[in-house]
Design a protein around this motif. Structure first.
Motif, short mmCIF file in Angstrom:
data_model
loop_
_atom_site.label_atom_id
_atom_site.label_comp_id
_atom_site.label_asym_id
_atom_site.label_seq_id
_atom_site.Cartn_x
_atom_site.Cartn_y
_atom_site.Cartn_z
N VAL A 118 1.45 -11.14 8.79
CA VAL A 118 1.75 -10.10 8.32
C VAL A 118 1.51 -9.26 6.69
N ARG A 119 0.78 -8.52 6.28
CA ARG A 119 0.14 -7.45 4.89
C ARG A 119 0.69 -6.30 4.84
N VAL A 120 0.64 -6.21 3.65
CA VAL A 120 0.26 -4.94 3.11
C VAL A 120 -0.36 -4.75 2.57
N TYR A 121 -1.13 -3.46 2.56
CA TYR A 121 -2.62 -2.41 2.12
C TYR A 121 -2.74 -1.76 1.20
N ARG A 122 -2.67 -1.94 0.22
CA ARG A 122 -2.60 0.42 -0.42
C ARG A 122 -4.16 -0.05 -0.62
N MET A 123 -4.62 1.15 -0.06
CA MET A 123 -5.89 1.47 0.04
C MET A 123 -6.39 3.26 -0.72
N ALA B 52 -8.83 5.89 4.86
CA ALA B 52 -8.15 6.90 3.92
C ALA B 52 -8.15 8.25 3.62
N GLU B 53 -7.83 8.97 3.91
CA GLU B 53 -8.47 10.11 3.27
C GLU B 53 -7.58 10.95 1.90
N ALA B 54 -6.45 10.20 1.24
CA ALA B 54 -5.93 10.52 0.88
C ALA B 54 -5.40 8.47 0.30
N ASP B 55 -5.07 8.62 -1.10
CA ASP B 55 -4.35 7.60 -1.02
C ASP B 55 -3.56 6.77 -0.38
N SER B 56 -3.44 5.97 -0.10
CA SER B 56 -2.84 5.17 1.09
C SER B 56 -2.45 4.05 0.96
N GLU B 57 -1.23 4.10 1.75
CA GLU B 57 -0.54 2.37 2.20
C GLU B 57 -0.34 2.01 3.12
N ILE B 58 -0.81 0.95 3.58
CA ILE B 58 -0.44 0.63 5.24
C ILE B 58 0.17 -1.18 5.95
N LEU B 59 0.95 -1.01 6.42
CA LEU B 59 1.22 -2.38 6.95
C LEU B 59 0.47 -2.54 8.17
N VAL B 60 0.30 -4.13 8.31
CA VAL B 60 -0.41 -5.19 9.53
C VAL B 60 0.38 -6.27 9.93
#
Length: 268
Positions: free
Chosen positions: A39-44, A104-112
């Motif tokens: 499990v990881r989280v990404y700031r894009m 990313a169309e804008a600054d975003s954050e996702i969890l994988v």
């Protein structure tokens, strides 16, 4: 490590995002390996693209905030979510060997979320209407355990999956996971707060830690795990469960601590 050279299981984590915007929670070989999930989280940043594809593993990518375009199975869809406190989830789920593209169309954050699984199934994008928020424990225990819950997918929704993915919103000062309960399957909680100074308490058995923004708890099977948030703050929890072989987690698999079940009939 212990004297046998084995990695000792840790229950709580305060990871940082690295320079590439990756925050690592559990992996198959770190101190949270008993979760049986990666499990990881990404700031894009706006304009950034990431691809996720694993052989022998299923993958789910959950939008936490921002605006992104998901690509999977020759399909694309642009999704936006102001934040986890005001809008519902979008998540793409694919099987082993299938690719998820996140632009990313804008600054975003996702969890994988990933786990081992060779079962083939069609990829799917879950929308907010697929995982509606519902209140739990309204009026019970003095109304201090009222919270909103959604289930993006579980064994009933996706019986081919080895994972469960859902979200909880604690009302300010309230508890969740209450009454204290346990189940044999491992579970991981990832926390966010509506203010940067927000905090709560997460219990794993007799251990307790201060939950803060972007922290997590790793709950081995069989441990009681209630949690609470301080007054004045709203707490978000992404909850992820790993089914055991031949023993999937079901919505009815909630084994409450017998010392507290009297509260179901108590008047507060």
């Amino acid at each position: 490590m212990n004297q046998k050279g084995e990695i000792k299981m840790k229950l709580f984590g305060y990871p940082d995002f690295d320079k590439n915007g990756e925050e690592i929670l559990s992996t198959y070989d770190n101190e949270y390996s008993q979760m049986l999930m990666d499990v990881r989280v990404y700031r894009m940043k706006a304009g950034e693209t990431r691809e996720f594809c694993r052989q022998g593993e299923e993958v789910a990518a959950l939008l936490l905030s921002g605006k992104i375009t998901f690509g999977w199975d020759d399909k694309t869809e642009t999704c936006s979510r102001k934040d986890v406190f005001t809008e519902g989830p979008y998540a793409v789920h694919v099987c082993s060997g299938k690719k998820i593209t996140v632009s990313a169309e804008a600054d975003s954050e996702i969890l994988v979320q990933c786990t081992k699984n060779n079962t083939e199934f069609a990829g799917k994008l879950y929308h907010p209407e697929d995982a509606p928020w519902g209140y739990s424990c309204v009026g019970k225990f003095g109304n201090v355990a009222k919270r909103r819950v959604n289930t993006i997918f579980d064994h009933d929704i996706a019986p081919y999956s080895n994972m469960v993915l859902g979200e909880v919103l604690n009302d300010r000062g309230n508890w969740s996971g209450y009454l204290p309960h346990q189940h044999p399957q491992p579970e991981l909680y990832y926390f966010k707060f509506d203010r940067p100074e927000g905090f709560g308490a997460s219990f794993v058995g007799d251990d307790v830690f201060k939950s803060v923004d972007n922290s997590f708890s790793a709950i081995p099977g069989g441990r009681l795990h209630p949690q609470s948030v301080a007054p004045g703050f709203q707490m978000y929890t992404c909850w992820m469960i790993r089914h055991l072989d031949g023993n999937p987690w079901l919505q009815t698999d909630r084994c409450e601590d017998e010392r507290y079940v009297w509260m179901h009939d108590a008047k507060f």
